[in-house]
Design a protein around this motif. Structure first.
Motif, PDB file in Angstrom:
ATOM      1  N   GLY A  41       0.783  -1.223   0.000  1.00 45.33           N
ATOM      2  CA  GLY A  41       0.000   0.000   0.000  1.00 45.33           C
ATOM      3  C   GLY A  41       0.817   1.277   0.000  1.00 45.33           C
ATOM      4  N   SER A  42       2.126   1.150   0.227  1.00 47.98           N
ATOM      5  CA  SER A  42       2.958   2.354   0.319  1.00 47.98           C
ATOM      6  C   SER A  42       3.345   2.880  -1.065  1.00 47.98           C
ATOM      7  CB  SER A  42       4.221   2.072   1.139  1.00 47.98           C
ATOM      8  OG  SER A  42       5.041   1.109   0.494  1.00 47.98           O
ATOM      9  N   TRP A  43       3.485   4.195  -1.150  1.00 45.96           N
ATOM     10  CA  TRP A  43       3.904   4.857  -2.375  1.00 45.96           C
ATOM     11  C   TRP A  43       5.402   4.680  -2.550  1.00 45.96           C
ATOM     12  CZ3 TRP A  43       6.477   9.962  -2.675  1.00 45.96           C
ATOM     13  CH2 TRP A  43       6.613  10.421  -3.999  1.00 45.96           C
ATOM     14  N   LYS A  65       8.005  -1.400 -14.063  1.00 47.37           N
ATOM     15  CA  LYS A  65       7.148  -2.067 -15.050  1.00 47.37           C
ATOM     16  C   LYS A  65       7.245  -3.588 -14.901  1.00 47.37           C
ATOM     17  CE  LYS A  65       7.461   1.598 -18.562  1.00 47.37           C
ATOM     18  NZ  LYS A  65       8.009   1.946 -19.905  1.00 47.37           N
ATOM     19  N   VAL A  66       8.459  -4.086 -14.665  1.00 46.26           N
ATOM     20  CA  VAL A  66       8.657  -5.528 -14.472  1.00 46.26           C
ATOM     21  C   VAL A  66       7.866  -6.000 -13.253  1.00 46.26           C
ATOM     22  CG1 VAL A  66      10.344  -7.316 -13.885  1.00 46.26           C
ATOM     23  CG2 VAL A  66      10.934  -5.551 -15.562  1.00 46.26           C
ATOM     24  N   LEU A  67       7.953  -5.261 -12.153  1.00 49.90           N
ATOM     25  CA  LEU A  67       7.256  -5.649 -10.934  1.00 49.90           C
ATOM     26  C   LEU A  67       5.745  -5.493 -11.065  1.00 49.90           C
ATOM     27  CD1 LEU A  67      10.161  -5.739  -9.887  1.00 49.90           C
ATOM     28  CD2 LEU A  67       9.351  -4.674  -7.767  1.00 49.90           C
ATOM     29  N   ALA A  68       5.322  -4.558 -11.911  1.00 46.91           N
ATOM     30  CA  ALA A  68       3.886  -4.399 -12.155  1.00 46.91           C
ATOM     31  C   ALA A  68       3.338  -5.623 -12.885  1.00 46.91           C
ATOM     32  CB  ALA A  68       3.626  -3.131 -12.959  1.00 46.91           C
ATOM     33  N   MET A  75       0.475   0.439 -10.665  1.00 43.64           N
ATOM     34  CA  MET A  75       0.690   1.762 -11.228  1.00 43.64           C
ATOM     35  C   MET A  75      -0.641   2.517 -11.237  1.00 43.64           C
ATOM     36  SD  MET A  75       3.895   1.226 -11.872  1.00 43.64           S
ATOM     37  CE  MET A  75       4.393   2.692 -12.787  1.00 43.64           C
ATOM     38  N   LYS A  76      -0.642   3.703 -10.638  1.00 42.26           N
ATOM     39  CA  LYS A  76      -1.864   4.510 -10.565  1.00 42.26           C
ATOM     40  C   LYS A  76      -1.673   5.787 -11.389  1.00 42.26           C
ATOM     41  CE  LYS A  76      -3.167   2.691  -6.039  1.00 42.26           C
ATOM     42  NZ  LYS A  76      -3.629   2.988  -4.664  1.00 42.26           N
ATOM     43  N   VAL A  83       3.181  -0.221  -3.789  1.00 36.70           N
ATOM     44  CA  VAL A  83       3.297  -1.648  -3.505  1.00 36.70           C
ATOM     45  C   VAL A  83       1.874  -2.204  -3.423  1.00 36.70           C
ATOM     46  CG1 VAL A  83       4.144  -3.397  -1.907  1.00 36.70           C
ATOM     47  CG2 VAL A  83       5.439  -1.274  -2.235  1.00 36.70           C
ATOM     48  N   THR A  84       1.637  -3.283  -4.122  1.00 30.06           N
ATOM     49  CA  THR A  84       0.293  -3.861  -4.187  1.00 30.06           C
ATOM     50  C   THR A  84      -0.182  -4.324  -2.807  1.00 30.06           C
ATOM     51  OG1 THR A  84       0.662  -4.604  -6.457  1.00 30.06           O
ATOM     52  CG2 THR A  84      -1.102  -5.691  -5.237  1.00 30.06           C
TER      53      THR A  84
END
Length: 222
Positions: A41-43, A65-68, A75-76, A83-84
């Motif tokens: 949840g953290s930015w 992008k890799v982690l997304a 990504m918002k 962090v998801t």
């Protein structure tokens, strides 16, 4: 045979360090996420991290992008990367997929694996037996057992899907193995699965592996 870097056009050669860098940055970010230096949840402060690591924001953005794609980062629009966070529904859905895919693999291993492969899994299980009071070591060996079983089952697409799902599960704040007594329960379930594998009982191995994940979900509060 690939040409040496020196033989590549300058433009192509200059791309290689950048590619290597963003993959290294992606691995650093994973470590920060998994050890909770970056909480769900953290930015993610791109400017601060780029300055801290002495890099430009380009490889950092490529790493994000890799982690997304892996599901670790969300990504918002106009807000950046976060962090998801795992909702209860996310956890339930991931456990369901793991139960289906890994129980299927357990059945295949029981039916078709060589004696040497079964012995290899037995060695990993015996290591788990000795680590039941060492939670961090238990986590590592537990994951190695599951991933090795998948490798032995031999479906690389299933293995890749599960590897990504297991990364996402590390975001879960209420991991089932954190619950008091769950390590011992998990070990008993592993023991039963291992016995089914050694007995070459595919149906039983499948049923027990599925129950293992269902019990894990219940312990995680799902």
């Amino acid at each position: 045979m690939h040409p040496p870097v020196s033989a590549l056009p300058k433009a192509a050669a200059s791309m290689l360090p950048t590619r290597a860098l963003y993959m290294e940055v992606a691995e650093r970010l994973r470590e920060k996420i998994f050890n909770r230096a970056l909480e769900p949840g953290s930015w993610i402060d791109e400017q601060r991290l780029a300055a801290e690591w002495g890099i430009s924001r380009t490889p950092l953005r490529e790493a994000l992008k890799v982690l997304a794609v892996e599901g670790l980062v969300t990504m918002k629009l106009r807000r950046g990367a976060y962090v998801t966070e795992m909702s209860a529904q996310d956890v339930s859905q991931v456990y369901h997929l793991l139960a289906v895919l890994e129980s299927d693999a357990a059945a295949e291993v029981a039916a078709h694996a060589s004696d040497d492969h079964i012995a290899e899994l037995r060695t990993l299980h015996d290591k788990l037996e000795k680590q039941v009071k060492q939670r961090e070591s238990f986590f590592v060996t537990n994951e190695r057992f599951h991933m090795r079983l998948l490798e032995i089952a031999g479906n690389r697409w299933r293995t890749q899907i599960i590897a990504d799902l297991r990364k996402v599960m590390k975001l879960n704040r209420h991991h089932s193995l954190f619950k008091a007594g769950r390590l011992a329960e998990s070990l008993a379930e592993h023991r039963a699965v291992m016995q089914a594998l050694e007995a070459r009982d595919a149906a039983k191995a499948q049923r027990l592996m599925r129950a293992h994940f269902e019990n894990g979900l219940a312990a995680a509060g799902g």
